[in-house]
Design a protein around this motif. Structure first.
Motif, PDB file in Angstrom:
ATOM      1  N   UNK A 175     -17.186  -5.620  49.021  1.00  0.00           N
ATOM      2  CA  UNK A 175     -16.332  -4.804  49.890  1.00  0.00           C
ATOM      3  C   UNK A 175     -15.880  -5.620  51.092  1.00  0.00           C
ATOM      4  N   UNK A 176     -14.609  -5.483  51.459  1.00  0.00           N
ATOM      5  CA  UNK A 176     -14.113  -6.079  52.700  1.00  0.00           C
ATOM      6  C   UNK A 176     -14.429  -5.097  53.817  1.00  0.00           C
ATOM      7  N   UNK A 177     -15.223  -5.535  54.778  1.00  0.00           N
ATOM      8  CA  UNK A 177     -15.652  -4.635  55.849  1.00  0.00           C
ATOM      9  C   UNK A 177     -14.465  -4.161  56.688  1.00  0.00           C
ATOM     10  N   UNK A 178     -14.589  -2.951  57.186  1.00  0.00           N
ATOM     11  CA  UNK A 178     -13.542  -2.305  57.993  1.00  0.00           C
ATOM     12  C   UNK A 178     -12.238  -2.149  57.212  1.00  0.00           C
ATOM     13  N   UNK A 179     -12.389  -1.873  55.915  1.00  0.00           N
ATOM     14  CA  UNK A 179     -11.217  -1.642  55.070  1.00  0.00           C
ATOM     15  C   UNK A 179     -11.617  -0.729  53.919  1.00  0.00           C
ATOM     16  N   UNK A 180     -10.633  -0.372  53.107  1.00  0.00           N
ATOM     17  CA  UNK A 180     -10.908   0.450  51.928  1.00  0.00           C
ATOM     18  C   UNK A 180     -11.010  -0.400  50.662  1.00  0.00           C
ATOM     19  N   UNK A 181     -10.908  -1.720  50.803  1.00  0.00           N
ATOM     20  CA  UNK A 181     -10.863  -2.597  49.635  1.00  0.00           C
ATOM     21  C   UNK A 181     -12.263  -2.918  49.124  1.00  0.00           C
ATOM     22  N   UNK A 182     -12.486  -2.606  47.862  1.00  0.00           N
ATOM     23  CA  UNK A 182     -13.762  -2.878  47.221  1.00  0.00           C
ATOM     24  C   UNK A 182     -13.523  -3.067  45.728  1.00  0.00           C
ATOM     25  N   UNK A 183     -14.166  -4.069  45.145  1.00  0.00           N
ATOM     26  CA  UNK A 183     -14.032  -4.331  43.715  1.00  0.00           C
ATOM     27  C   UNK A 183     -15.390  -4.725  43.145  1.00  0.00           C
ATOM     28  N   UNK A 184     -15.532  -4.523  41.835  1.00  0.00           N
ATOM     29  CA  UNK A 184     -16.769  -4.894  41.172  1.00  0.00           C
ATOM     30  C   UNK A 184     -16.474  -5.714  39.923  1.00  0.00           C
ATOM     31  N   UNK A 185     -17.486  -6.429  39.455  1.00  0.00           N
ATOM     32  CA  UNK A 185     -17.334  -7.252  38.263  1.00  0.00           C
ATOM     33  C   UNK A 185     -18.206  -8.485  38.358  1.00  0.00           C
ATOM     34  N   UNK A 186     -18.089  -9.394  37.384  1.00  0.00           N
ATOM     35  CA  UNK A 186     -18.862 -10.640  37.423  1.00  0.00           C
ATOM     36  C   UNK A 186     -18.555 -11.455  38.680  1.00  0.00           C
ATOM     37  N   UNK A 187     -19.570 -12.191  39.158  1.00  0.00           N
ATOM     38  CA  UNK A 187     -19.415 -12.984  40.373  1.00  0.00           C
ATOM     39  C   UNK A 187     -20.105 -14.325  40.179  1.00  0.00           C
ATOM     40  N   UNK A 188     -19.522 -15.364  40.758  1.00  0.00           N
ATOM     41  CA  UNK A 188     -20.056 -16.722  40.642  1.00  0.00           C
ATOM     42  C   UNK A 188     -20.188 -17.347  42.027  1.00  0.00           C
ATOM     43  N   UNK A 189     -21.344 -17.942  42.299  1.00  0.00           N
ATOM     44  CA  UNK A 189     -21.539 -18.702  43.535  1.00  0.00           C
ATOM     45  C   UNK A 189     -21.076 -20.133  43.282  1.00  0.00           C
ATOM     46  N   UNK A 190     -20.236 -20.644  44.165  1.00  0.00           N
ATOM     47  CA  UNK A 190     -19.680 -21.987  43.993  1.00  0.00           C
ATOM     48  C   UNK A 190     -20.041 -22.863  45.191  1.00  0.00           C
TER      49      UNK A 190
END
Length: 403
Positions: free
Chosen positions: A212-227
C-alpha cells in the motif's frame, strides 16, 4: 511523392497488426509502414524476456478491462469485438501455436519472440516498409494526408494510422492538429529503497504480498521480489501502473507499507507467538523461522523488531510480539526513485480517448485519421495486456478503413 491507400506511422505491434489486417482484408490497396528506427517490432522482440507475452488468457471483456489503469471503459466494446480469444484464433490460423502459463500469460509455444516477428514479416509481404524514416510533419490537404520525413520524402495517403507509441515529437505534431494529449508518466517500474539489510536479501521472493502507498487509496497484491535496488515483482509493477501519475507528481519519493503475510490475520500471528512462548520457551527466536518464511528473511524481520541474536522465546513478550507483527504485516519503507523493469517499459498518457471513436479507433476531429497502441491514453499492468490493446486497436483500424 509516394502515394499509398493506407499509411502506418510506427512499425510496432499495433502498426504492424493494422497493416497486415488491412492488406489481407483489402488485397487491392497499397499499404506502407514508416518506422523511425532501423528495425521494426522492437518491443515485440524484448517482451517477456525475449519470449513475447502475446496476450492474457482472460477472455471475458468485463474482467479483461480491469487490468487497464487508463482506458478500461473505452476498451470494453472493442474487446467484445476482438479480444484475447480472437488473438488466439488469429495466430493459430497462421500456424503459430500459443500456450497459457499458470499465471494466465500467453506465449508462443516456441518460447521465442522471433516466432511472432517472423509471422508478421511473412504476413506483411505485400506491405511496403520504410525504415529510418523519422516523421517531421503531418499535414491535411483536402481529403489526403501528407507526411514528410527526415529523408526529404513526402508520403501521401487517404487513410493514416499513427501508432508511434510514446513519441514526444509526434505528440507535439498532434498538439498542432488540436488534439488533447493526456499528461504522460512512466508506468511499470520497480521501487528503489535505501535499506542495505533489505538489499542483502536480494533474490528472496514471495508468492503473495500486499503493498500500500501510505496516505493514498492505492494498494495492490501479488508476487513480490526483493532486489539489489529495492522491491519488484507483479505487486509492485501493478501498483506503479495504477499510481503512475500520482507517483510522478511526488517525484517518486513516498512511503509504502508491505504486508508480507496477507493471508494470515494479525490475531493468528500473535497467537503463533504466544504458542511458541508456551511450548518452545528455550528455543532461539532468530534460529527458528515461522510462517514458512526463509531463515534469511525471518532473521531480517526479527532484527527489525529489535530481537537480539541469542534471544529465546522465554525472553520475548508483548512488546516484541507487537514489533514482529508490525514488521510482518505492515512494514514501512521509504521509496526514493524508480528503476525500469527489464524492457517492459510503458508510458501512461497520450491522445485523450474522448477524441477517438471506439468503433474504429478513428479521430473525431479529422476524417480518415486513426490511432492505435501506446500513443493513446491506454496502458495496462504486465501480463500481455498492453499487447492485447495493441492488437485490438490495430484490428479495429483495419476494419474501419473507408474503402
Amino acid at each position: 511523392m509516394l502515394e499509398f491507400d493506407f499509411l502506418v506511422i510506427g512499425g510496432g505491434a499495433a502498426g504492424y497488426f493494422a497493416a497486415i489486417n488491412a492488406a489481407q482484408n483489402l488485397p487491392n490497396i497499397k499499404v506502407a509502414i514508416l518506422e523511425k528506427n532501423r528495425e521494426v517490432l522492437q518491443k515485440v522482440k524484448v517482451s517477456g524476456g525475449g519470449r513475447c507475452n502475446v496476450t492474457n488468457a482472460i477472455t471475458e471483456p468485463t474482467e479483461l478491462i480491469n487490468n487497464y489503469p487508463r482506458g478500461h471503459e473505452f476498451l470494453l466494446e472493442p474487446f467484445e469485438r476482438f479480444g484475447s480469444k480472437d488473438v488466439f484464433t488469429w495466430f493459430e490460423k497462421r500456424g503459430i501455436r500459443l500456450k497459457t502459463e499458470k499465471d494466465a500469460r500467453v506465449f508462443p509455444e516456441s518460447n521465442s519472440s522471433q516466432t511472432i516477428i517472423d509471422c508478421f514479416l511473412y504476413e506483411s509481404k505485400s506491405v511496403k516498409l520504410f525504415t529510418s524514416e523519422r516523421v517531421k510533419n503531418i499535414v491535411k490537404k483536402g481529403s489526403f494526408w501528407e507526411v514528410s520525413t527526415n529523408s526529404e520524402k513526402t508520403f501521401v495517403t487517404k487513410n493514416l494510422l499513427i501508432a508511434t507509441g510514446s513519441d514526444k515529437r509526434i505528440w507535439e505534431i498532434l498538439t498542432g492538429l488540436n488534439f488533447k494529449i493526456a499528461p504522460q508518466a512512466p508506468s511499470l517500474f520497480t521501487f528503489n529503497i535505501k535499506d542495505e539489510k533489505l538489499k542483502d536479501l536480494q533474490g528472496v521472493s514471495f508468492s503473495a504480498c500486499s503493498v500500500k502507498i501510505l496516505n493514498s487509496t492505492f494498494e495492490q497484491s501479488g508476487p513480490l521480489l526483493i532486489t539489489h535496488w529495492g522491491l519488484s515483482g507483479p505487486a509492485i509493477l501493478k501498483l506503479s501502473a495504477w499510481a503512475a501519475l500520482e507517483l510522478k507528481a511526488k517525484d517518486y519519493v513516498f512511503k509504502i507499507a508491505v504486508n508480507w503475510l496477507p493471508e494470515i490475520q494479525k490475531d493468528k500471528v500473535l497467537n503463533e507467538f504466544r504458542l511458541n512462548l508456551e511450548i518452545n520457551p528455550k528455543k532461539n527466536v532468530l534460529a527458528n523461522p515461522l510462517f514458512g518464511l526463509t531463515a534469511r528473511f525471518w532473521k531480517y524481520i526479527c532484527e527489525k523488531a529489535g530481537i537480539s541474536e541469542h534471544q529465546k522465546w522465554a525472553e520475548t513478550g508483548k512488546k516484541h510480539f507487537q514489533a514482529l507483527s508490525d514488521n510482518l504485516l505492515s512494514a514501512q519503507y521509504e521509496v526514493n526513485g524508480k528503476s525500469t523493469f527489464k524492457e517492459e517499459f510503458v508510458t501512461a498518457g497520450g491522445i485523450d480517448l474522448s477524441e477517438i471513436y471506439p468503433e474504429t479507433f478513428s479521430s473525431k476531429k479529422h476524417e480518415n485519421l486513426f490511432f492505435a497502441g501506446e500513443i493513446l491514453n491506454i496502458d495496462a499492468v504486465t501480463g500481455g495486456f498492453n499487447f492485447q490493446a495493441a492488437w485490438t486497436g490495430g484490428w479495429h483500424v483495419a476494419k474501419g478503413l473507408g474503402f
